[in-house]
Scaffold this motif. Structure first.
Motif, short mmCIF file in Angstrom:
data_model
loop_
_atom_site.label_atom_id
_atom_site.label_comp_id
_atom_site.label_asym_id
_atom_site.label_seq_id
_atom_site.Cartn_x
_atom_site.Cartn_y
_atom_site.Cartn_z
N ARG A 1 0.64 -1.21 -0.11
CA ARG A 1 0.01 0.01 0.01
C ARG A 1 0.67 1.06 -0.17
O ARG A 1 0.63 2.42 -0.68
CB ARG A 1 -0.91 0.06 1.36
CG ARG A 1 -2.13 -0.89 1.09
CD ARG A 1 -3.04 -0.90 2.19
NE ARG A 1 -4.13 -1.79 2.32
CZ ARG A 1 -5.28 -1.62 2.79
NH1 ARG A 1 -5.49 -0.60 3.50
NH2 ARG A 1 -6.20 -2.36 2.45
N LEU A 2 2.13 1.35 0.85
CA LEU A 2 2.81 2.34 0.88
C LEU A 2 3.39 2.66 -0.68
O LEU A 2 3.74 3.90 -1.04
CB LEU A 2 3.81 2.11 1.93
CG LEU A 2 3.23 2.54 3.31
CD1 LEU A 2 4.24 2.08 4.25
CD2 LEU A 2 2.95 3.64 3.54
N LEU A 3 3.88 1.34 -1.11
CA LEU A 3 4.46 1.59 -2.49
C LEU A 3 3.46 2.29 -3.63
O LEU A 3 3.89 3.11 -4.35
CB LEU A 3 5.18 0.20 -2.91
CG LEU A 3 6.40 -0.25 -2.27
CD1 LEU A 3 6.64 -1.75 -2.63
CD2 LEU A 3 7.51 0.87 -2.45
N LYS A 4 2.47 1.63 -3.35
CA LYS A 4 1.20 2.09 -4.59
C LYS A 4 1.14 3.72 -4.24
O LYS A 4 0.77 4.38 -5.29
CB LYS A 4 0.04 1.42 -4.27
CG LYS A 4 0.12 0.21 -4.82
CD LYS A 4 -1.28 -0.71 -4.48
CE LYS A 4 -1.06 -2.17 -4.81
NZ LYS A 4 -2.50 -2.83 -4.55
N ILE B 1 3.91 5.95 -5.83
CA ILE B 1 4.46 5.57 -7.43
C ILE B 1 4.07 6.94 -8.17
O ILE B 1 4.94 7.63 -8.92
CB ILE B 1 3.74 4.77 -8.17
CG1 ILE B 1 4.30 3.29 -7.61
CG2 ILE B 1 3.79 4.62 -9.44
CD1 ILE B 1 3.63 1.89 -7.81
N LEU B 2 2.87 7.59 -8.15
CA LEU B 2 2.61 8.66 -8.75
C LEU B 2 3.20 9.87 -8.55
O LEU B 2 3.81 10.46 -9.49
CB LEU B 2 0.94 8.79 -8.85
CG LEU B 2 0.46 10.09 -9.67
CD1 LEU B 2 0.65 9.60 -11.02
CD2 LEU B 2 -1.09 10.20 -9.38
N PRO B 3 3.17 10.25 -7.13
CA PRO B 3 4.08 11.43 -6.90
C PRO B 3 5.73 11.38 -7.40
O PRO B 3 6.29 12.49 -7.70
CB PRO B 3 4.11 11.81 -5.24
CG PRO B 3 2.75 10.98 -5.20
CD PRO B 3 2.73 9.76 -5.94
N LEU B 4 6.15 10.29 -7.07
CA LEU B 4 7.48 9.91 -7.66
C LEU B 4 7.61 10.15 -9.15
O LEU B 4 8.59 11.02 -9.51
CB LEU B 4 7.89 8.58 -7.23
CG LEU B 4 9.29 8.28 -7.36
CD1 LEU B 4 10.18 9.00 -6.50
CD2 LEU B 4 9.68 6.83 -7.16
N VAL B 5 6.78 9.54 -9.94
CA VAL B 5 6.86 9.69 -11.43
C VAL B 5 6.64 11.11 -11.78
O VAL B 5 7.53 11.70 -12.69
CB VAL B 5 5.77 8.95 -12.02
CG1 VAL B 5 5.74 9.27 -13.47
CG2 VAL B 5 6.06 7.40 -12.09
#
Length: 148
Positions: free
Chosen positions: A62-65, A68-72
């Protein structure tokens, strides 16, 4: 200094330099051992036991999901900001524009299809007992995505 002292110092330095890799491999091996050991429990695990074992992995996913979007987006913005359009020339500008537009289009298509298809809608939530639902409380502190 004796030759074994130099060798011990080299080994210590190598272990220090590769500590993260060694700990990761040790964690994977420990996880495999615990998983194989739990499978050998007579009668299997109860629902509460399964939930307790799945909790750390579910929390990590859940933390990885969520990241993802803010990192990209941050990597795209920082990459675009660090480029000098004059040094790249016209072709580099077109390539950067194409990359940004296709990324935006892919994100829009993914979000649109999720809203249209609504995956998981109509699925019955798992029926858990009262004591198990209290165990879920810490996991529910981390949402499945940024939008929930």
């Amino acid at each position: 200094a004796p030759p074994h002292a130099a060798l011990a110092a080299r080994v210590r330095g190598c272990l220090r330099a590769n500590l993260l890799v060694l700990l990761t491999v040790a964690g994977v091996l420990a996880g495999v051992a615990v998983g194989l050991g739990v499978r050998q429990v007579p009668g299997g695990l109860s629902r509460a036991g399964i939930l307790a074992f799945s909790f750390p992995g579910e929390l990590l996913l859940r933390l990885l999901k969520m990241i993802i979007l803010p990192l990209v987006v941050c990597s795209l913005v920082s990459g675009a900001a660090s480029l000098d359009p004059a040094a790249l020339g016209r072709l580099g500008g077109w390539a950067m524009l194409f990359f940004l537009l296709t990324t935006l289009l892919a994100s829009a298509i993914g979000v649109s299809l999720a809203f249209i298809i609504r995956p998981g809608e109509g699925a019955a939530p798992p029926s858990l007992g009262g004591e198990i639902s209290n165990c879920l409380l810490p996991m529910n502190l981390v949402p499945l995505s940024e939008f929930k």
